[in-house]
Design a protein around this motif. Structure first.
Motif, short mmCIF file in Angstrom:
data_model
loop_
_atom_site.label_atom_id
_atom_site.label_comp_id
_atom_site.label_asym_id
_atom_site.label_seq_id
_atom_site.Cartn_x
_atom_site.Cartn_y
_atom_site.Cartn_z
N ASP A 69 0.84 -1.21 0.00
CA ASP A 69 0.00 0.00 0.00
C ASP A 69 0.86 1.25 0.00
OD1 ASP A 69 -2.25 -1.51 0.12
OD2 ASP A 69 -2.90 -0.85 2.11
N ALA A 70 1.82 1.27 0.90
CA ALA A 70 2.66 2.46 1.07
C ALA A 70 3.44 2.76 -0.21
CB ALA A 70 3.63 2.25 2.23
N GLN A 71 3.99 1.72 -0.81
CA GLN A 71 4.77 1.93 -2.03
C GLN A 71 3.92 2.51 -3.16
OE1 GLN A 71 6.64 -2.00 -2.38
NE2 GLN A 71 8.58 -0.92 -2.46
N HIS A 72 2.70 1.97 -3.27
CA HIS A 72 1.84 2.49 -4.32
C HIS A 72 1.47 3.96 -4.08
CE1 HIS A 72 0.99 -1.87 -5.34
NE2 HIS A 72 1.39 -1.34 -6.47
N ASP A 73 1.24 4.26 -2.82
CA ASP A 73 0.89 5.64 -2.49
C ASP A 73 2.04 6.59 -2.80
OD1 ASP A 73 -1.24 7.29 -1.15
OD2 ASP A 73 0.47 7.83 0.11
N LEU A 74 3.25 6.18 -2.42
CA LEU A 74 4.42 7.01 -2.70
C LEU A 74 4.60 7.21 -4.20
CD1 LEU A 74 7.07 8.46 -2.16
CD2 LEU A 74 8.16 6.24 -1.81
N ARG A 76 2.43 7.02 -6.59
CA ARG A 76 1.40 7.88 -7.16
C ARG A 76 1.75 9.35 -6.88
NH1 ARG A 76 -2.79 7.07 -3.95
NH2 ARG A 76 -2.59 4.83 -4.35
N THR A 77 2.16 9.61 -5.66
CA THR A 77 2.54 10.97 -5.28
C THR A 77 3.67 11.51 -6.16
OG1 THR A 77 1.91 10.50 -2.99
CG2 THR A 77 3.30 12.42 -3.37
N GLN A 78 4.67 10.66 -6.37
CA GLN A 78 5.79 11.08 -7.20
C GLN A 78 5.35 11.39 -8.62
OE1 GLN A 78 8.26 7.64 -6.55
NE2 GLN A 78 9.71 8.77 -5.25
N ILE A 100 10.51 13.68 -0.28
CA ILE A 100 10.83 14.12 1.07
C ILE A 100 9.55 14.48 1.82
CG2 ILE A 100 11.93 15.95 2.42
CD1 ILE A 100 14.19 16.01 0.42
N GLU A 101 8.70 15.24 1.15
CA GLU A 101 7.47 15.66 1.81
C GLU A 101 6.59 14.45 2.17
OE1 GLU A 101 6.01 18.60 -0.90
OE2 GLU A 101 7.64 19.98 -0.33
N TRP A 102 6.48 13.54 1.24
CA TRP A 102 5.67 12.34 1.51
C TRP A 102 6.24 11.59 2.72
CZ3 TRP A 102 6.45 7.11 1.91
CH2 TRP A 102 5.32 6.28 1.84
N SER A 103 7.55 11.42 2.73
CA SER A 103 8.18 10.65 3.81
C SER A 103 8.02 11.32 5.16
CB SER A 103 9.66 10.46 3.52
OG SER A 103 9.84 9.77 2.30
N ILE A 104 8.02 12.66 5.14
CA ILE A 104 7.83 13.38 6.39
C ILE A 104 6.39 13.22 6.88
CG2 ILE A 104 7.69 15.69 7.40
CD1 ILE A 104 10.13 16.43 5.68
N GLU A 105 5.49 13.28 5.92
CA GLU A 105 4.07 13.18 6.25
C GLU A 105 3.71 11.77 6.72
OE1 GLU A 105 -0.12 14.37 4.01
OE2 GLU A 105 1.82 14.70 3.03
N GLN A 131 13.61 -0.15 -7.03
CA GLN A 131 14.25 -0.25 -8.33
C GLN A 131 13.49 0.56 -9.37
OE1 GLN A 131 14.76 -4.28 -9.96
NE2 GLN A 131 16.88 -4.12 -9.26
N VAL A 132 12.17 0.44 -9.34
CA VAL A 132 11.34 1.19 -10.27
C VAL A 132 11.58 2.69 -10.10
CG1 VAL A 132 8.98 1.82 -10.87
CG2 VAL A 132 9.56 -0.57 -10.47
N ALA A 133 11.55 3.13 -8.84
CA ALA A 133 11.72 4.56 -8.57
C ALA A 133 13.10 5.04 -9.01
CB ALA A 133 11.51 4.84 -7.09
N VAL A 134 14.11 4.22 -8.72
CA VAL A 134 15.48 4.61 -9.07
C VAL A 134 15.67 4.65 -10.58
CG1 VAL A 134 17.87 3.81 -9.07
CG2 VAL A 134 16.58 3.93 -6.93
N ARG A 135 15.14 3.64 -11.26
CA ARG A 135 15.25 3.61 -12.72
C ARG A 135 14.61 4.84 -13.32
NH1 ARG A 135 15.65 -2.19 -13.56
NH2 ARG A 135 17.84 -2.46 -13.01
N ASP A 136 13.46 5.17 -12.75
CA ASP A 136 12.71 6.34 -13.19
C ASP A 136 13.55 7.61 -13.04
OD1 ASP A 136 10.03 6.19 -14.20
OD2 ASP A 136 9.59 7.81 -12.76
N ALA A 137 14.08 7.78 -11.84
CA ALA A 137 14.90 8.96 -11.57
C ALA A 137 16.13 8.95 -12.48
CB ALA A 137 15.32 8.98 -10.11
#
Lengths: 203, 203
Positions: A69-74, A76-78, A100-105, A131-137
DNA sequence: AGGGTAGTTGACTGAGCGGTCAAGGAACGC
DNA sequence: GCGTTCCTTGACCGCTCAGTCAACTACCCT
């Protein structure tokens, strides 16, 4: 015995499941996964133990569901954050800020990520998402390099470096050692951006 | 009942204690602290359970001892590394490199640090050591700023940012996603240094 | 040799764990 | 009202856990 993956839940059922997930998330984050017992969770909600096993096969499966759940939410936010950015560099910066904002929240989610990364039973669940997030970045970084916006280098390595800064600073915020003021965030983002910028003949 | 803090150990005793610490370190790092039982540790060494409680009051105390050992070892390594450095910037760079190398070499310690940071029972043990290291690094950063070697900024925040990069990259190395070649380390160090360098009129 | 201390044994305890299940209640379609 | 499905109960099971302890052995000092 086993909870079917496609079980149809009534509204009542959905609510109960939500309660379990939310309460367990808070307890796991606060007290740790292993030290938190199933008994503690159901007692905290004032329900019988069977309720837990009606919705989840095991304590482990529950944590996996939470992490997912958390990963999907993050994610989506990104995606939303970088949707309307012009340049690759701008996408990078917005992505960093949004993360950063998501992680703080979402302090609880963040702590569970941190724990899951240390436990072989769960770290594999994180890897895919990371991995998905890193590849994306890394893709955005590669574009920025091609456009001459930042210095050439290994995009994935640099993505991880940024992720490291992000993770550590959020940790500080959660520990109360750092106020997440715009100025502080700017300093962190600036550190990353100048790190990416690298050697320049002129600035 | 309680193990006196000043108990005199014979050579035999010292060796046994070492065995316990070493074996437990490996098991905790590999399998996790909570999932590793005292029974597993003593069985792994082929000794009776009483041996464990002759040397340690509890499983928790053992982990604390391990963490303390590790922190002292790291700190000593850092001090040695920067001992004969000329400029503040050089001290920073050597400190970063030494920390990364130590963390790569002492995989088990590193993993235990990571875990301890996620558990309220142990995170306080890490804070002191981390604070000392960060304050130290921040001092060198402040000197470098005063000398005009790097851009002005919050030295502690920047120290933490560097620590974040270090931590995350070591994590990658341990996961086999990154080869700790000199080139990769240079890239990481460079990211940090240029991040510190910040906006410049000329480079 | 003998007496003290350091180290060791492993059965034992009581508590708590994750997980099960037969039984019963609530909601809903008919 | 009635049958079916969804949900809930909580006692119970087998097991493992951290920690204890009385009896024992190994070693050292004199």
């Amino acid at each position: 015995m086993a909870v079917p993956t496609d079980r149809r839940l009534t509204q009542r059922g959905e609510e109960r499941r939500r309660q379990l997930v939310d309460y367990a998330t808070a307890r796991f984050a606060e007290n740790g996964f292993h030290p938190t017992s199933v008994a503690e969770i159901v007692e905290g909600l004032g329900v019988g133990k069977g309720v837990f096993y009606w919705y989840f096969d095991s304590k482990e499966e529950l944590l996996r569901a939470i992490l997912s759940d958390a990963q999907h939410d993050l994610r989506r936010t990104q995606r939303d954050a970088i949707a309307d950015a012009g340049s690759p560099t701008e996408r990078i910066e917005r992505g960093i800020r949004a993360s950063i904002e998501w992680s703080i929240e979402h302090r609880d989610y963040f702590r569970l990520f941190q724990f899951a990364a240390t436990d072989g039973r769960f770290s594999s669940n994180l890897r895919t998402g990371e991995q998905v997030a890193v590849r994306d970045a890394a893709r955005h970084l590669a574009e920025a390099m091609a456009a001459g916006e930042i210095a050439a280098g290994d995009p994935e390595l640099l993505s991880h470096a940024i992720l490291g800064v992000h993770t550590h600073l959020v940790h500080l915020v959660h520990r109360g050692l750092l106020d997440p003021t715009p100025a502080e965030l700017d300093a962190a983002v600036s550190f990353c951006l100048y790190g990416l910028l690298g050697p320049r003949t002129k600035g």
